[in-house]
Write an enzyme that holds these catalytic residues in place. Structure first.
Site, mmCIF file in Angstrom:
data_model
loop_
_atom_site.group_PDB
_atom_site.id
_atom_site.type_symbol
_atom_site.label_atom_id
_atom_site.label_comp_id
_atom_site.label_asym_id
_atom_site.label_seq_id
_atom_site.Cartn_x
_atom_site.Cartn_y
_atom_site.Cartn_z
ATOM 1 N N ASP A 68 -12.571 12.556 14.618
ATOM 2 C CA ASP A 68 -13.925 12.657 14.065
ATOM 3 C C ASP A 68 -14.797 11.458 14.400
ATOM 4 O O ASP A 68 -14.322 10.380 14.756
ATOM 5 C CB ASP A 68 -13.856 12.845 12.547
ATOM 6 C CG ASP A 68 -13.132 11.686 11.846
ATOM 7 O OD1 ASP A 68 -12.115 11.201 12.400
ATOM 8 O OD2 ASP A 68 -13.575 11.275 10.757
ATOM 9 N N GLU A 125 -10.835 11.468 9.574
ATOM 10 C CA GLU A 125 -10.245 10.197 9.142
ATOM 11 C C GLU A 125 -11.255 9.347 8.383
ATOM 12 O O GLU A 125 -10.891 8.580 7.491
ATOM 13 C CB GLU A 125 -9.727 9.422 10.359
ATOM 14 C CG GLU A 125 -8.905 8.191 10.016
ATOM 15 C CD GLU A 125 -9.721 6.958 9.639
ATOM 16 O OE1 GLU A 125 -9.270 6.189 8.771
ATOM 17 O OE2 GLU A 125 -10.834 6.783 10.204
#
Length: 375
Positions: A68, A125
């Site tokens: 991400d 994350e």
């Protein structure tokens, strides 16, 4: 390698936020499938898992990369700058993804190990606990691992250096939000209304003394107030004000002390001003704790990669949701030097592509160390 660099830059140009990594997950799945690796999608919403088996060995090693981006503007000047406003790969997860894809490609072609490798491409994350989402969705029950390893680019170390340590490597991360209420009135009549901003300002000052006065000086801990909100006009005492901040610790007992004292402090400081405090305290990431044997594997693999490997003197107060995986399975987290580069989370940060071959070799050496061919 040129193709992997081009892929990394494509991912940088098309960043996706946590649990929305649909394009990235599709690219990862297609890449793995094209190399004969079994692919499983939708684990932890947008997570992808690849399974590669060789020989008759029963050992199973997990390798993890995060996918991400961050919710911020990309201030870089490179041609592969983010094409999406408000999204930016300012932490290098684009590079982590490509390094693990490169390792999957090499391991699938060379087949110089005996056992099973689980490639874990994790979403979310950055504060959303994508690792926990994957675990809750059956990651380690469906794909049991003997150990799991991850790497993060680290601008504080020079290119070609690598560090980790047994035990704590990254801190637990907590968030607190305090809402101060009970005031409100005309600024020219402060005697008629409790002053929410005065109480909030006093509370901010007191919070900055909490670690120094409540925690053993030998215990590392940090509390930082990061946001203060309140008021709409120059002539009005607002009815409420808010404080937000973060706490970083390594010891759960210290974590307990800080939360308890923070709640007490918020209650008493505001009560002295005739106000009330509503505290929300969220422990969103635990400390990242390496197991000692796996930390040694990570350092050995770094040495065999040709990196200048060393034991880190101290952990970092930044946090990492790989911690959830290390609560479930033994493993280790490695810092891979990437300087010179901008700091992590800087709006002009860009992953150092010179790391790609180093990360690939490190992942492969971890597999060879743990799943060595029998002779």
């Amino acid at each position: 390698m040129a193709a992997l660099v081009a892929l990394r830059r494509d991912l940088h140009a098309h960043p996706e936020l946590g649990f929305a990594e649909h394009r990235t997950a599709g690219i990862v799945a297609a890449f793995l499938s094209a190399r004969g690796i079994d692919v499983y999608r939708g684990i932890g919403k947008t997570g992808v898992v690849g399974v590669l088996r060789r020989g008759r060995g029963t050992g199973v090693i997990g390798l993890r990369a995060d996918m991400d981006a961050l919710p911020m503007e990309d201030a870089g000047g490179q041609p592969w700058k983010s094409q999406h406003p408000g999204r930016c790969h300012a932490c290098g997860h684009d590079g982590h993804t490509v390094m693990l894809l490169g390792a999957a490609d090499r391991l699938a072609r060379e087949a110089d190990f005996d056992g099973t490798v689980i490639f874990i491409f994790q979403p979310a994350e950055e504060g959303l606990a994508g690792a926990k989402a994957m675990i809750d969705d059956g990651l380690f029950s469906r794909f049991p691992c003997d150990a799991v390893y991850a790497v993060h680019n680290w601008p504080e170390l020079p290119l070609g250096a690598a560090q980790t340590r047994p035990g704590a490597i990254m801190a637990a991360a907590d968030r607190f939000d305090i809402r101060v209420t009970g005031g409100g009135g005309h600024a020219a009549q402060p005697h008629l209304s409790p002053d929410t901003l005065l109480a909030t300002s006093e509370l901010v000052v007191q919070l900055n003394t909490l670690v120094a006065r409540a925690v053993d000086p030998c215990e590392p801990a940090l509390l930082t107030v990061t946001r203060i909100q309140g008021g709409f006009s120059h002539n009005m005492i607002p009815a409420e004000a808010r404080i937000t901040g973060t706490v970083r610790t390594f010891n759960p007992q210290v974590q307990d002390i800080i939360e308890r004292r923070l709640r007490e402090m918020a209650t008493h400081v505001t009560a002295a001003q005739g106000l009330k405090a509503e505290v929300t305290y969220q422990r969103y990431y635990p400390a990242t704790l390496n197991t000692a044997p796996e930390a040694q594997v990570a350092l050995r693999a770094a040495e065999r990669t040709g990196l200048r490997a060393s034991v880190a003197d101290k952990p970092a107060l930044t946090s990492e949701d790989f911690s959830f995986m290390l609560q479930a399975v033994p493993g280790a987290y490695l810092w891979l030097g990437s300087a010179e580069s901008r700091p992590l989370h800087h709006p002009a940060y860009d992953f150092n592509d010179a790391l790609i071959p180093l990360g690939i070799r490190w992942f492969c050496e971890v597999v060879r160390d743990r799943l060595a061919l029998k002779t």
